[in-house]
Design an enzyme around this catalytic site. Structure first.
Site, mmCIF file in Angstrom:
data_model
loop_
_atom_site.group_PDB
_atom_site.id
_atom_site.type_symbol
_atom_site.label_atom_id
_atom_site.label_comp_id
_atom_site.label_asym_id
_atom_site.label_seq_id
_atom_site.Cartn_x
_atom_site.Cartn_y
_atom_site.Cartn_z
ATOM 1 N N SER A 185 -9.712 2.180 2.785
ATOM 2 C CA SER A 185 -8.862 2.986 1.942
ATOM 3 C C SER A 185 -7.870 2.146 1.147
ATOM 4 O O SER A 185 -7.226 2.641 0.233
ATOM 5 C CB SER A 185 -8.082 3.982 2.820
ATOM 6 O OG SER A 185 -7.171 3.301 3.672
ATOM 7 N N SER B 223 -10.369 -0.081 6.846
ATOM 8 C CA SER B 223 -9.726 0.029 5.535
ATOM 9 C C SER B 223 -9.010 -1.214 5.049
ATOM 10 O O SER B 223 -8.545 -1.248 3.911
ATOM 11 C CB SER B 223 -8.753 1.206 5.536
ATOM 12 O OG SER B 223 -9.445 2.412 5.731
ATOM 13 N N LYS C 253 0.831 -1.198 0.000
ATOM 14 C CA LYS C 253 0.000 0.000 0.000
ATOM 15 C C LYS C 253 0.870 1.254 0.000
ATOM 16 O O LYS C 253 1.890 1.310 0.695
ATOM 17 C CB LYS C 253 -0.930 -0.008 1.216
ATOM 18 C CG LYS C 253 -1.953 1.137 1.243
ATOM 19 C CD LYS C 253 -2.925 0.975 2.392
ATOM 20 C CE LYS C 253 -3.932 2.115 2.435
ATOM 21 N NZ LYS C 253 -4.943 1.952 3.496
#
Length: 476
Positions: A156, A180, A83
């Protein structure tokens, strides 16, 4: 070069065994994944910074290690995505925004260092919402759900969910502050672990709300998550909030027989839609079939604490961004800007109220586990939402609280959860559920998830994304 469709949907631990047995080389696997990325990701938008040269170099190093008898463990030679809030020295870390689009760190995040030491092949940095908040930056692409382009890809860790589901990596790092890891895991049909707060170091990870930020794996199965968690977990002297609690052998411990008591709050079920309730009923049928006891419990007021979460998150985010906001406000998206303004405007009395409520909630939640081992919850507040439904997510407090009711409270309490695929909607998109555990009971949680996945096949169903085209449905 091997055809990428032959290996794209293998589980991380399956491809690891093939590499160790020299039935495949890491270079062959990595080339297959990079080829698939070239074909599909212009449509899916899951990667913000592909790293093909670095990945191939790491794959060659892994093959050389294995050829000389140096085995670094279950991630050795396996392509993994990261990420884009984890610092890396060989690719920028923009954290879903434009403000730091060219920022190249002088050091790796601890989780990245641990992946590299384990021999993982990092394929690139994965897209995410701006600052790990609710919305993608308006000037940047949004990852596309590989099951159906009109279906939400989650926040997210959207790129992590999309890439893992679509066969563009075998596992990925996500982060979870209010849901998330769990929201994109559910939306994209993958398995995700939010560990106990402090179980995994946050050093070198861009902060949203530090007291609630968790880093964890997103993979195709509980077994794969156990392999990744075992690599990234553990105390880190660079992160004073990381726990010194010993790290179990999560992967080796999966085979142990566990008959957990599963808690269910029936009074809470009425707040979820019928599709979600039916999924949970089906999960309960499997649970009972495994011989596990189902215990009715009363959870603390999850919707209230979920509403508190948004305000507390905004306050912590405002502190985290104090060096650049409001001085560079024009470089932020409007939704994130509004959240930071709300956080900056909060007074001390309100902040203390939120913190007091949070501590009380965590205490009440601990008491729930006096009679159970795991709590069963959906992974999303309503089933497989569409992109259109959630267009106003960041600016609609009621919608946000409803969506996060099953997730944000557990970030507030800092307890671990695992999200598993548990069914499909009528339009063929995935549904997910959670097992929630006590602090540092990841081992039991993973054992239960693995047992569930041994008697179900939801996690072995995959999407059929097509380059430059609309797509939908379950792979055969």
């Amino acid at each position: 070069m091997i055809d990428h469709t032959e290996i794209a949907y293998l589980e991380l631990t399956e491809v690891s065994e093939l590499i160790k047995a020299r039935q495949l080389t890491s270079r062959e696997v990595t080339e297959a994944i990079l080829s698939r990325m070239d074909t599909l990701d212009p449509t899916l938008n899951s990667y913000v910074h592909p790293m093909p040269d670095a990945a191939l170099s790491a794959a060659d190093a892994a093959d050389d290690d294995l050829a000389h008898g140096r085995d670094r463990g279950p991630l050795h030679g396996v392509p993994i995505g990261v990420k884009d809030l984890c610092y890396t020295t060989d690719a920028p870390t923009a954290s879903g925004g434009t403000l730091h689009a060219a920022h190249l760190s002088s050091f790796d995040a601890t989780v990245v260092t641990r992946l590299r030491r384990a021999g993982a092949v990092i394929t690139g940095k994965l897209r995410m919402t701006e600052g790990a908040y609710t919305n993608h930056h308006p000037d940047l692409p949004t990852p596309v759900n590989p099951w159906h382009p009109d279906t939400w890809s989650g926040v997210s860790s959207s790129g992590s969910g999309v890439a893992t589901a679509a066969g563009l990596c075998f596992g990925s790092l996500g982060s979870d502050t209010g849901g998330s890891i769990r929201l994109p895991s559910s939306a994209n049909g993958v398995t995700g672990v939010m560990p106990t707060w402090g179980r995994v170091s946050r050093y070198g990870v861009v902060e949203l709300a530090g007291s609630m930020d968790h880093i964890g794996p997103m993979c195709r199965s509980a077994k794969d998550c156990a392999a990744m968690l075992g690599v990234i977990a553990g105390q880190d002297h660079n992160d004073p909030t990381s726990s010194s609690e010993p790290v179990p052998d999560y992967l080796g411990g999966l085979a142990r027989t566990a008959r957990p008591r599963i808690g269910l709050d029936r009074s809470l079920l009425s707040s979820f839609d019928e599709t979600t309730r039916q999924m949970l009923r089906n999960v309960l049928d499997v649970v009972r079939g495994l011989g596990w006891q189902v215990v009715e419990v009363e959870t603390p007021d999850l919707p209230v604490i979920a509403a508190d979460f948004a305000a507390l998150c905004a306050a912590e985010a405002a502190a985290a961004h104090a060096d650049t906001y409001p001085s560079r406000a024009e470089e932020y998206g409007q939704v994130f800007r509004d959240a930071l303004d709300a956080g900056r405007s909060m007074n001390a009395v309100e902040l203390v109220r939120l913190q007091t409520n949070r501590r009380a909630f965590a205490g009440r939640l601990r008491r729930v586990f006096d009679s159970i081992d795991l709590l069963l919850m959906p992974a999303v507040g309503f089933a497989s939402p569409t992109v259109e439904i959630l267009e106003t997510l960041g600016s609609n407090a009621d919608l946000l609280a409803a969506l996060l009711t099953p997730t944000a409270p557990f970030d507030m309490a800092g307890v671990p959860t695992i999200t598993l695929p548990g069914g499909f909607t009528d339009r063929g998109t995935p549904l997910g559920f959670q097992f929630v555990a006590r602090q540092f009971e990841e081992q039991l949680m993973l054992q239960a998830a693995h047992a569930f996945q041994q008697v179900t096949a939801f996690h072995r169903s995959h999407p059929q994304p097509v380059a430059n085209s609309r797509f939908e449905g379950v792979a055969q």
